[in-house]
Write an enzyme that holds these catalytic residues in place. Structure first.
Site, PDB file in Angstrom:
ATOM      1  N   TYR A   4       0.905  -1.162  -0.044  1.00 35.77           N
ATOM      2  CA  TYR A   4       0.023   0.164   0.111  1.00 35.77           C
ATOM      3  C   TYR A   4       0.997   1.342   0.044  1.00 35.77           C
ATOM      4  O   TYR A   4       2.145   1.218   0.495  1.00 35.77           O
ATOM      5  CB  TYR A   4      -0.967   0.021   1.306  1.00 35.77           C
ATOM      6  CG  TYR A   4      -1.759  -1.385   1.610  1.00 35.77           C
ATOM      7  CD1 TYR A   4      -1.903  -2.161   0.372  1.00 35.77           C
ATOM      8  CD2 TYR A   4      -2.321  -1.609   2.781  1.00 35.77           C
ATOM      9  CE1 TYR A   4      -2.712  -3.257   0.497  1.00 35.77           C
ATOM     10  CE2 TYR A   4      -2.826  -2.811   2.959  1.00 35.77           C
ATOM     11  CZ  TYR A   4      -2.940  -3.628   1.868  1.00 35.77           C
ATOM     12  OH  TYR A   4      -3.882  -4.786   2.199  1.00 35.77           O
TER      13      TYR A   4
ATOM     14  N   GLU B 168     -17.907  -1.530  23.579  1.00 31.71           N
ATOM     15  CA  GLU B 168     -18.943  -1.441  22.659  1.00 31.71           C
ATOM     16  C   GLU B 168     -19.689  -0.059  22.835  1.00 31.71           C
ATOM     17  O   GLU B 168     -20.489   0.314  22.092  1.00 31.71           O
ATOM     18  CB  GLU B 168     -19.826  -2.488  22.552  1.00 31.71           C
ATOM     19  CG  GLU B 168     -19.234  -3.817  22.048  1.00 31.71           C
ATOM     20  CD  GLU B 168     -20.335  -5.166  22.004  1.00 31.71           C
ATOM     21  OE1 GLU B 168     -20.161  -5.756  21.313  1.00 31.71           O
ATOM     22  OE2 GLU B 168     -21.036  -5.093  22.945  1.00 31.71           O
TER      23      GLU B 168
END
Length: 394
Positions: free
Chosen positions: A300, A374
């Site tokens: 990349y 979360e």
């Protein structure tokens, strides 16, 4: 007020998004094999009446068009693939696929973008322009799903002026996000080196050409590429993580294989370093009577956050979360294939804090104990929606 509506919708969809995340986490799929994840995404988009197309085999591209007049277009991206890691967490949603784990937060990225899609779809009457949803496969494996999606036209028809992505960061507390303008993440190349000599008995080294010794000289000498050839102002990393000789205490093998990575933040220096590494390794091997095959798998490019877009996104985040919950990031020598998007259009890639010491979610990505708080999903969906809406001028 748009912000209030976004926040209300984000709160409404929060429990569902947690459920999406846990389902995806429990059913991880490796790069280019995200078939069930892709079907899961399509099922949600279809349920909400969001049009979508396939891209890069398992990739999904959704479109949400605002009902107000505007020709502005922004893309939002999430990656979907997992890693070949055996999960060590004991949670109800732990991986059911042996040896495969969402250890880099792509389950969070995908579930969050689904939540963002829900919010934006509910707000079609409140904005003008088009929002392109990119659910991308294979961020973790060369050549990277982003490069394939770009080749297949994900940034065309319609062509976005901007693209935004987010990535989990356990070093930042849940509830906070981080931004950096300009060059942010490194390019990455994989190095595969084979040193060939002449094997034989370890007690008769004069009759052999020792590839272990040659490989040792090569590994040490190549560090000069960073310490003496690189401009000190350009960050560079050269690391070798695997050396395989397959000899024995008294056996000199015929060859040694070396694997490593090279990372930097300048494409011109990257090309120059490739030439220098190859020439140096081959020269050392030849001078010691052996040979060297130096194979570079170009990965990349470096990731650059366009300054105006990133400044805007940071300001929108401060408005949405409060300035105290938005932090500045340093250069990060890890790599991300979101960089491919950043090379062809204005891009902003920011960090979503997921750490919480009390919940034991501060383990690094790419480790068997990685998990997230979360509560981060309370802001991940709404913030991205808010950034998109504000960038479109709403």
């Amino acid at each position: 007020m748009i912000k209030n509506k976004v926040q209300e919708l984000a709160a409404h969809i929060f429990n569902d998004v947690v459920g999406y995340r846990q389902h995806i986490h429990a059913n991880p799929e490796l790069s280019f094999k995200e078939f069930e994840t892709s079907l899961f995404i399509k099922d949600k988009l279809k349920k909400w009446g969001i049009e979508y197309t396939d891209c890069a085999n398992t990739g999904v591209v959704g479109l949400i068009k605002g009902n107000q007049p505007s020709d502005k277009i922004i893309a939002l991206r999430a990656d979907m693939d997992a890693l070949p890691i055996h999960e060590a967490n004991d949670k109800p949603y732990k991986s059911r696929n042996h040896g495969i784990m969402h250890a880099c937060g792509h389950d969070v990225h995908t579930s969050s973008l689904l939540g963002t899609a829900y919010i934006l779809n509910q707000m079609r009457d409140d904005f003008g322009g088009t929002i392109k949803l990119i659910f991308q496969p294979a961020e973790e494996l060369l050549p990277g799903g982003a490069s394939i999606m770009i080749k297949e036209g994900v940034l065309e028809n319609p062509k976005p002026q901007h693209i935004v992505g987010q990535h989990v960061m356990p070093l930042i507390d849940a509830g906070k996000v981080g931004f950096r303008s300009g060059i942010y993440m490194a390019s990455t190349d994989e190095l595969y080196v084979t040193v060939t000599g002449k094997g034989g008995h370890g007690a008769q080294p004069h009759q052999n050409i020792d590839p272990v010794l040659i490989a040792s000289h090569i590994i040490i000498a190549l560090q000069q590429i960073v310490s003496r050839n690189a401009d000190p102002r350009i960050p560079s990393v050269l690391s070798f993580g695997k050396v395989t000789a397959n000899g024995a205490t008294n056996i000199i093998p015929n060859e040694v294989k070396i694997e490593g990575t090279f990372r930097t933040l300048d494409e011109n220096w990257r090309d120059e370093a490739h030439k220098r590494m190859k020439k140096m390794a081959e020269g050392i091997a030849e001078s010691m009577g052996g040979s060297c095959n130096f194979d570079i798998h170009r990965g990349y490019p470096f990731l650059i956050n366009e300054e105006k877009l990133t400044a805007n996104a940071k300001a929108f985040a401060e408005d949405y979360l409060g300035k105290e919950n938005v932090v500045d990031l340093d250069i990060w020598m890890a790599a991300e294939d979101f960089s491919f998007y950043s090379q062809v259009t204005d891009a902003c890639f920011y960090r979503l804090g997921t750490g919480n010491a009390a919940k034991d979610t501060q383990y690094s990505v790419h480790t068997p104990r990685f998990d997230v708080d979360e509560d981060a999903l309370k802001i991940s969906t709404g913030l991205m929606a808010y950034i998109a809406l504000k960038q479109l001028g709403n």
